[in-house]
Design a protein around this motif. Sequence first.
Motif, PDB file in Angstrom:
ATOM      1  N   GLU A 138       0.806  -1.217   0.000  1.00 57.53           N
ATOM      2  CA  GLU A 138       0.000   0.000   0.000  1.00 57.53           C
ATOM      3  C   GLU A 138       0.844   1.275   0.000  1.00 57.53           C
ATOM      4  O   GLU A 138       0.295   2.369  -0.073  1.00 57.53           O
ATOM      5  CB  GLU A 138      -0.922   0.020   1.227  1.00 57.53           C
ATOM      6  N   THR A 139       2.131   1.152   0.096  1.00 58.83           N
ATOM      7  CA  THR A 139       2.957   2.347   0.156  1.00 58.83           C
ATOM      8  C   THR A 139       4.130   2.226  -0.807  1.00 58.83           C
ATOM      9  O   THR A 139       4.492   1.134  -1.226  1.00 58.83           O
ATOM     10  CB  THR A 139       3.481   2.584   1.586  1.00 58.83           C
ATOM     11  N   VAL A 140       4.685   3.366  -1.174  1.00 57.62           N
ATOM     12  CA  VAL A 140       5.863   3.400  -2.039  1.00 57.62           C
ATOM     13  C   VAL A 140       7.044   3.824  -1.186  1.00 57.62           C
ATOM     14  O   VAL A 140       7.038   4.908  -0.606  1.00 57.62           O
ATOM     15  CB  VAL A 140       5.675   4.396  -3.205  1.00 57.62           C
ATOM     16  N   LEU A 141       8.043   2.984  -1.104  1.00 62.46           N
ATOM     17  CA  LEU A 141       9.277   3.344  -0.412  1.00 62.46           C
ATOM     18  C   LEU A 141      10.269   3.877  -1.441  1.00 62.46           C
ATOM     19  O   LEU A 141      10.379   3.341  -2.541  1.00 62.46           O
ATOM     20  CB  LEU A 141       9.864   2.137   0.317  1.00 62.46           C
ATOM     21  N   ASN A 142      10.967   4.932  -1.077  1.00 58.78           N
ATOM     22  CA  ASN A 142      11.979   5.529  -1.943  1.00 58.78           C
ATOM     23  C   ASN A 142      11.388   5.995  -3.277  1.00 58.78           C
ATOM     24  O   ASN A 142      11.878   5.647  -4.350  1.00 58.78           O
ATOM     25  CB  ASN A 142      13.115   4.520  -2.188  1.00 58.78           C
ATOM     26  N   PRO A 143      10.310   6.814  -3.234  1.00 61.57           N
ATOM     27  CA  PRO A 143       9.663   7.221  -4.483  1.00 61.57           C
ATOM     28  C   PRO A 143      10.509   8.211  -5.276  1.00 61.57           C
ATOM     29  O   PRO A 143      11.130   9.111  -4.720  1.00 61.57           O
ATOM     30  CB  PRO A 143       8.368   7.886  -3.992  1.00 61.57           C
ATOM     31  N   GLY A 144      10.514   8.033  -6.594  1.00 61.90           N
ATOM     32  CA  GLY A 144      11.091   9.007  -7.505  1.00 61.90           C
ATOM     33  C   GLY A 144      12.469   9.498  -7.117  1.00 61.90           C
ATOM     34  O   GLY A 144      13.383   8.733  -6.809  1.00 61.90           O
ATOM     35  N   ASN A 145      12.609  10.820  -7.147  1.00 60.36           N
ATOM     36  CA  ASN A 145      13.877  11.472  -6.782  1.00 60.36           C
ATOM     37  C   ASN A 145      13.738  12.260  -5.490  1.00 60.36           C
ATOM     38  O   ASN A 145      14.326  13.333  -5.335  1.00 60.36           O
ATOM     39  CB  ASN A 145      14.328  12.407  -7.915  1.00 60.36           C
ATOM     40  N   ASP A 146      12.966  11.717  -4.547  1.00 57.39           N
ATOM     41  CA  ASP A 146      12.680  12.437  -3.306  1.00 57.39           C
ATOM     42  C   ASP A 146      13.615  12.044  -2.170  1.00 57.39           C
ATOM     43  O   ASP A 146      13.283  12.236  -0.994  1.00 57.39           O
ATOM     44  CB  ASP A 146      11.225  12.196  -2.886  1.00 57.39           C
ATOM     45  N   GLN A 147      14.767  11.478  -2.475  1.00 61.62           N
ATOM     46  CA  GLN A 147      15.716  11.146  -1.416  1.00 61.62           C
ATOM     47  C   GLN A 147      16.164  12.437  -0.713  1.00 61.62           C
ATOM     48  O   GLN A 147      16.222  13.504  -1.325  1.00 61.62           O
ATOM     49  CB  GLN A 147      16.943  10.428  -1.993  1.00 61.62           C
ATOM     50  N   ARG A 148      16.487  12.325   0.557  1.00 59.34           N
ATOM     51  CA  ARG A 148      16.846  13.481   1.376  1.00 59.34           C
ATOM     52  C   ARG A 148      18.252  13.319   1.953  1.00 59.34           C
ATOM     53  O   ARG A 148      18.765  12.206   2.053  1.00 59.34           O
ATOM     54  CB  ARG A 148      15.856  13.641   2.526  1.00 59.34           C
ATOM     55  N   MET A 149      18.822  14.468   2.376  1.00 62.74           N
ATOM     56  CA  MET A 149      20.135  14.459   3.027  1.00 62.74           C
ATOM     57  C   MET A 149      20.077  15.298   4.296  1.00 62.74           C
ATOM     58  O   MET A 149      19.473  16.377   4.298  1.00 62.74           O
ATOM     59  CB  MET A 149      21.209  15.020   2.091  1.00 62.74           C
ATOM     60  N   ILE A 150      20.696  14.799   5.354  1.00 60.92           N
ATOM     61  CA  ILE A 150      20.824  15.538   6.609  1.00 60.92           C
ATOM     62  C   ILE A 150      22.297  15.559   6.995  1.00 60.92           C
ATOM     63  O   ILE A 150      22.957  14.504   7.034  1.00 60.92           O
ATOM     64  CB  ILE A 150      19.986  14.899   7.736  1.00 60.92           C
ATOM     65  N   PHE A 151      22.813  16.759   7.270  1.00 62.71           N
ATOM     66  CA  PHE A 151      24.193  16.931   7.707  1.00 62.71           C
ATOM     67  C   PHE A 151      24.203  17.377   9.163  1.00 62.71           C
ATOM     68  O   PHE A 151      23.426  18.254   9.557  1.00 62.71           O
ATOM     69  CB  PHE A 151      24.904  17.987   6.851  1.00 62.71           C
ATOM     70  N   ILE A 152      25.109  16.788   9.944  1.00 56.03           N
ATOM     71  CA  ILE A 152      25.187  17.087  11.372  1.00 56.03           C
ATOM     72  C   ILE A 152      26.638  17.370  11.736  1.00 56.03           C
ATOM     73  O   ILE A 152      27.522  16.563  11.440  1.00 56.03           O
ATOM     74  CB  ILE A 152      24.639  15.913  12.212  1.00 56.03           C
ATOM     75  N   ALA A 153      26.875  18.510  12.369  1.00 51.73           N
ATOM     76  CA  ALA A 153      28.236  18.875  12.783  1.00 51.73           C
ATOM     77  C   ALA A 153      28.152  20.014  13.783  1.00 51.73           C
ATOM     78  O   ALA A 153      27.129  20.709  13.879  1.00 51.73           O
ATOM     79  CB  ALA A 153      29.086  19.292  11.585  1.00 51.73           C
ATOM     80  N   ALA A 154      29.243  20.225  14.519  1.00 50.29           N
ATOM     81  CA  ALA A 154      29.284  21.357  15.450  1.00 50.29           C
ATOM     82  C   ALA A 154      29.494  22.672  14.705  1.00 50.29           C
ATOM     83  O   ALA A 154      29.000  23.718  15.132  1.00 50.29           O
ATOM     84  CB  ALA A 154      30.397  21.140  16.484  1.00 50.29           C
ATOM     85  N   ASN A 155      30.221  22.623  13.596  1.00 48.24           N
ATOM     86  CA  ASN A 155      30.482  23.820  12.789  1.00 48.24           C
ATOM     87  C   ASN A 155      30.474  23.441  11.316  1.00 48.24           C
ATOM     88  O   ASN A 155      31.010  22.395  10.934  1.00 48.24           O
ATOM     89  CB  ASN A 155      31.837  24.434  13.156  1.00 48.24           C
TER      90      ASN A 155
END
Length: 373
Positions: A138-155
């Motif tokens: 019932e759901t689409v995993l990883n649809p189209g080009n909707d991948q995301r990025m998260i960057f984590i750092a102190a600076n």
Amino acid sequence: MFRVDRTQNRLSRLAKKRFADLNLRERDHLQEWLANQPDALGEELLIIQKEFDGFDETRERLDLLALDKDGNLVVIENKLDDSGRDVTWQALKYTAYVSGLTNMQIVDIYQQYLDRYCGGGNAAVRICEFMEVEELEETVLNPGNDQRMIFIAANFRREVTATVLWLLGRGIRTQCFKVTPFTFGEELMVDIQQIIPTPEAADFMIGMSSKENEEKAVQNTQKKRHGLRLAFWEQALEKLREDGVDLYRNISPTKDHWLSAGSGMRSCPYQLIFSRDEARVEISLQRSDADENKWVFDQLIAQKEQIESAFGAELDWRRMDDKKASRVVFAQPFDGFNRDVWPDMITWLSTHIQQLEAAFSEPLARFNRQIRT
């Protein structure tokens, strides 16, 4: 950042630290914190792998791979005191690598994670629970080009923030979180703040740049099942009204696999469940406070013998300690997507929802009075 001393009515400044000064490491510490508490990033995420290296012809590893509530894959790259120069290039490569993953590949990746780090479990079932669907189809995993990025750092270096802003402007959902450790005596605290885009501007920026992506086509399977459920509930509600089931007298058919009716206790409805393999009747304890749900469940199960005697059968008591909600369930196998079976299925639901209400109405009313006081 300050600590409030309420006794003295004074502020005490917390000591801002570097990760290196505290002997904290990216993989052993920051990564583990986020893997076990992903909502520290401001949303519900399902971590499906860490140190993922399932790329062809390369030995590179991304830090964390997650799913969001829309089924999008999220590549999370962690750095400590300095983002470095190449973090955006690394994340872009990893995002390109995972962009072709199918539903079954994602389930397999998550299954490996559960087996290695979580003592096992059923990956497909857990993904369905996270996505709030009955079945994976019932759901689409990883649809189209909707991948995301998260960057984590102190600076973050300027070249990194400039690249992230450029990506946002072209509809690629990218975020930067600044993570800062603080100490107060022997106590260690971490502040995690989204800095790009700012939370206030995030929806606007994403909406402006991703308008076309928001107009996703609904899967044929999903459309078919929505229509099937609507037809089923129309027949079921007609039968319930003929049988004099007042619980559902003012309820309308929906495309969902469940149909709820009030029990007299807030957020603890009676539910009819229609699925491909079974029919269920249940009490769903879904109050906003997990402790209240568990308290109500414990009071009910303390009267298990009397309730099951009134119901006429043994019930499935699901406290679900790892979740906010709890349930009490009675199920029967059916070939639910076969319309020829629907009359028997609906008769079963009508009979057993009446028995469920008869068994639970008095104890629920009594506990409702107690919980109010």
